[in-house]
Scaffold this motif. Structure first.
Motif, PDB file in Angstrom:
ATOM      1  N   ARG A 176      40.375  45.462  48.825  1.00 47.13           N
ATOM      2  CA  ARG A 176      39.963  46.449  47.689  1.00 47.13           C
ATOM      3  C   ARG A 176      40.985  46.596  46.595  1.00 47.13           C
ATOM      4  O   ARG A 176      40.741  46.908  45.414  1.00 47.13           O
ATOM      5  N   SER A 177      42.272  46.473  47.186  1.00 49.70           N
ATOM      6  CA  SER A 177      43.338  46.620  45.778  1.00 49.70           C
ATOM      7  C   SER A 177      43.487  45.281  45.052  1.00 49.70           C
ATOM      8  O   SER A 177      44.614  45.293  44.056  1.00 49.70           O
ATOM      9  N   VAL A 178      42.849  44.132  45.369  1.00 52.35           N
ATOM     10  CA  VAL A 178      43.224  42.932  44.826  1.00 52.35           C
ATOM     11  C   VAL A 178      41.809  42.671  43.691  1.00 52.35           C
ATOM     12  O   VAL A 178      40.773  42.624  44.388  1.00 52.35           O
ATOM     13  N   ASP A 179      42.184  42.503  42.518  1.00 48.14           N
ATOM     14  CA  ASP A 179      41.137  42.000  41.529  1.00 48.14           C
ATOM     15  C   ASP A 179      40.837  40.598  41.934  1.00 48.14           C
ATOM     16  O   ASP A 179      41.581  39.628  42.213  1.00 48.14           O
ATOM     17  N   LEU A 180      39.450  40.390  41.881  1.00 47.45           N
ATOM     18  CA  LEU A 180      38.970  39.045  42.407  1.00 47.45           C
ATOM     19  C   LEU A 180      38.164  38.177  41.220  1.00 47.45           C
ATOM     20  O   LEU A 180      37.230  39.183  40.839  1.00 47.45           O
ATOM     21  N   LEU A 181      38.582  37.220  40.813  1.00 47.43           N
ATOM     22  CA  LEU A 181      37.785  36.181  40.086  1.00 47.43           C
ATOM     23  C   LEU A 181      37.166  35.009  41.028  1.00 47.43           C
ATOM     24  O   LEU A 181      38.059  34.421  41.276  1.00 47.43           O
ATOM     25  N   ILE A 182      35.910  35.063  41.106  1.00 44.39           N
ATOM     26  CA  ILE A 182      35.457  33.897  41.786  1.00 44.39           C
ATOM     27  C   ILE A 182      33.938  33.240  41.421  1.00 44.39           C
ATOM     28  O   ILE A 182      33.428  34.130  40.780  1.00 44.39           O
ATOM     29  N   GLY A 183      33.669  32.141  41.948  1.00 43.40           N
ATOM     30  CA  GLY A 183      32.608  31.323  41.397  1.00 43.40           C
ATOM     31  C   GLY A 183      32.423  30.004  41.937  1.00 43.40           C
ATOM     32  O   GLY A 183      33.346  29.701  42.811  1.00 43.40           O
ATOM     33  N   SER A 184      31.517  29.622  41.757  1.00 47.18           N
ATOM     34  CA  SER A 184      31.075  28.025  41.902  1.00 47.18           C
ATOM     35  C   SER A 184      30.289  27.560  40.852  1.00 47.18           C
ATOM     36  O   SER A 184      30.106  27.876  39.844  1.00 47.18           O
ATOM     37  N   ASN A 185      30.183  26.124  40.796  1.00 45.35           N
ATOM     38  CA  ASN A 185      29.377  25.168  39.829  1.00 45.35           C
ATOM     39  C   ASN A 185      28.081  25.127  40.181  1.00 45.35           C
ATOM     40  O   ASN A 185      27.699  25.130  41.287  1.00 45.35           O
TER      41      ASN A 185
END
Length: 529
Positions: A312-321
């Motif tokens: 929860r303390s980690v900013d997350l950028l995530i996705g797929s193609n």
């Protein structure tokens, strides 16, 4: 645009820094200080083969003017099909060796205190390195002031064979390598102009899966503040019983009795050529991946850990193609696209669910998805997008700041057969569309398209903004708001990028509701570029 060097420029002036690890000599190349091949752990050979990475004592001087050796590996099938893509995997002048635990640093100002991006390469935990020109950190450093670190780690059997029954710490060695590299960054990066309190870790494909593992690994806690995950199989973590079966299969091929009292000694004595032969034979079929939920290095899979608040303390950028599996058809690791009925028949064992999926995707096809692309849309939704959405739901619900994307830009290479495939986004995020071999995957026409070039610049700026602040408001691709349960905001990245609320909701909701009926609850691990 500045050219990205395939090899280190041996004529560039030398640049020297003094760090806790020793005095490190690199080179100054077009305004960026570049340090290649810095060892971050002792050589994992001899008694240290199949052992956790051991820290190095300080050295008097370190020659960091050329890349270090990459981990033992075969060539990935993609460069066999599209030769230019070899530049994704490694620089032209590198060699393979067990002594491979090194990293590379790009810094525009070694006297500063810039945010740091530590990148873990992909390649199905079988191929790749931190040396390829597609992941050069020069443009991110020069244009955006980010200190970029890329790492090598142990691949294949050497990095993924689970040996916890013989020595509890001899498991998930590739992930332990990444943790040791992050420890090195914490202790040394200030000497290279980086801020150890502002570290982002990220990766693509297998590197994305390693990043997810770090989110659930207690030993990695506190070593980074943000994470970037590109095209990772969220569900590809290995249960302990499967890891034990893989270990037994490897030992059998190496003619080692798993009940012998000296299994580790025998493994450390076996020829590396025999290990390479078994690795080649098994490929991804026998999953010797450093992703084992072993109650020690990885106490739980990332989805469970994130749902429990571990990140929860980690900013997350995530996705797929949008069409991940197109790449695997090109490499021969996946099948040719088939009809809707044949594709859903492979994914669902319940006749009513198959019929419902058939009706749903017939409507998708009628809305404009071509018959040659519908199978890729189905597998992308089932294997990639829905599991990723499950994870971002969990991270957002736990209180974490989450940004979700779908990469929809379509390559024109191979007559359009590449499309929005796995790996296509990688040179965009590094702003390296000018790197050698990129047109082989993206298409020459696309590289000359001003909108495509602009997207490359914008995604490099977006990544740098995330590394700096963890906040993507008012960014280069638009005002990107965090993902929440209220609107499930997804940035669709294309020639014209836009935020879409509850993107692909009907399709992804169907697979979420049908998860118990799936024949493939554990997503197939593709070619893992």
């Amino acid at each position: 645009m500045h050219a990205v060097h395939v090899r280190a420029d041996t004529t560039a002036p030398l640049r020297e820094v003094t760090a806790p690890c020793g005095t490190v000599q690199g080179r100054e190349e077009t305004g960026v200080a570049v340090f290649r091949g810095i060892p971050y752990a002792q050589a994992p050979v001899g008694d240290l083969r199949f052992a956790p990475p051991q820290p190095l004592p300080p050295q008097e001087r370190i020659d960091a003017t050329r890349f270090g050796a990459v981990s033992l590996q075969d060539i990935d099938p993609l460069p066999e099909a599209l030769p230019g893509t070899e530049h994704n995997y490694y620089a032209a002048d590198v060699r393979a060796d067990e002594d491979c635990l090194s990293l590379n640093v790009w810094s525009a100002d070694p006297t500063g205190s810039a945010p740091v991006y530590v990148y873990i390469h992909g390649g199905a935990f079988l191929c790749g390195s931190g040396t390829g020109p597609w992941i050069s950190g020069a443009n991110l450093a020069r244009k955006h002031g980010v200190v970029v670190v890329t790492i090598n780690y142990r691949l294949g059997i050497l990095g993924g064979l689970w040996l916890g029954d013989y020595e509890p710490q001899s498991s998930n060695l590739g992930v332990q390598d990444a943790i040791q590299a992050l420890r090195w960054v914490r202790e040394n990066i200030a000497a290279f102009g980086g801020d150890p309190a502002r570290v982002t870790v990220g990766g693509e494909s297998a590197g994305g899966m390693a990043t997810l593992a770090l989110l659930s690994a207690p030993d990695a806690h506190g070593l980074f503040a943000r994470a970037v995950v590109e095209s990772a199989h969220v569900a590809a973590f290995v249960p302990l019983d499967e890891a034990r079966r893989a270990t037994a299969a490897v030992l059998e091929r190496l003619h080692i009795d798993p009940a012998a009292p000296d299994v580790l000694d025998q493994l450390r004595a076996v020829s590396v050529f025999r290990i390479a032969a078994v690795q080649r034979e098994f490929g991804v079929r026998v999953r010797t991946f450093p992703l084992v939920t072993d109650d020690r290095i990885l106490p739980s899979d990332p989805l469970a850990a994130i749902a429990g608040g571990a990140a929860r303390s980690v900013d997350l950028l995530i996705g797929s193609n949008r069409e991940e599996d197109r790449l695997f058809t090109i490499t021969g690791w996946g099948s040719e696209p088939r009809s809707i009925d044949d594709t859903v028949a492979d994914l669902l064992h319940d006749p009513d669910a198959r019929a419902a999926a058939g009706r749903l995707y017939a409507e998708v096809q009628a809305a404009g998805v071509g018959s040659d692309a519908i199978a890729f849309a189905i597998t992308a939704d089932h294997d990639w997008a829905e599991p990723v959405r499950r994870l971002v739901d969990a991270h957002s619900a736990s209180g974490g700041r989450t940004y979700h994307y779908q990469f929809a830009w379509a390559s024109t290479a191979v007559g359009g057969a590449v499309g929005a495939a796995h790996l296509v986004e990688l040179p965009f995020f590094f702003d390296n569309l000018d790197a050698p071999g990129v047109p082989a995957l993206l298409g020459r026409e696309a590289i000359d398209d001003p909108a495509t070039v602009a997207l490359g610049h914008d995604l490099g700026a977006t990544l740098a903004q995330f590394v700096r602040t963890g906040n993507l408001a008012a960014g280069a691709v638009g005002d990107w708001r965090p993902y929440t349960a209220a609107d499930r905001a997804t940035m669709v990245l294309d020639r014209r990028s836009e935020v879409v609320v509850d993107h692909l909701a009907e399709r992804l909701d169907f697979w979420a509701d049908s998860r118990d009926l799936s024949t493939r609850p554990l997503a197939w691990l593709g070619a893992g570029e």
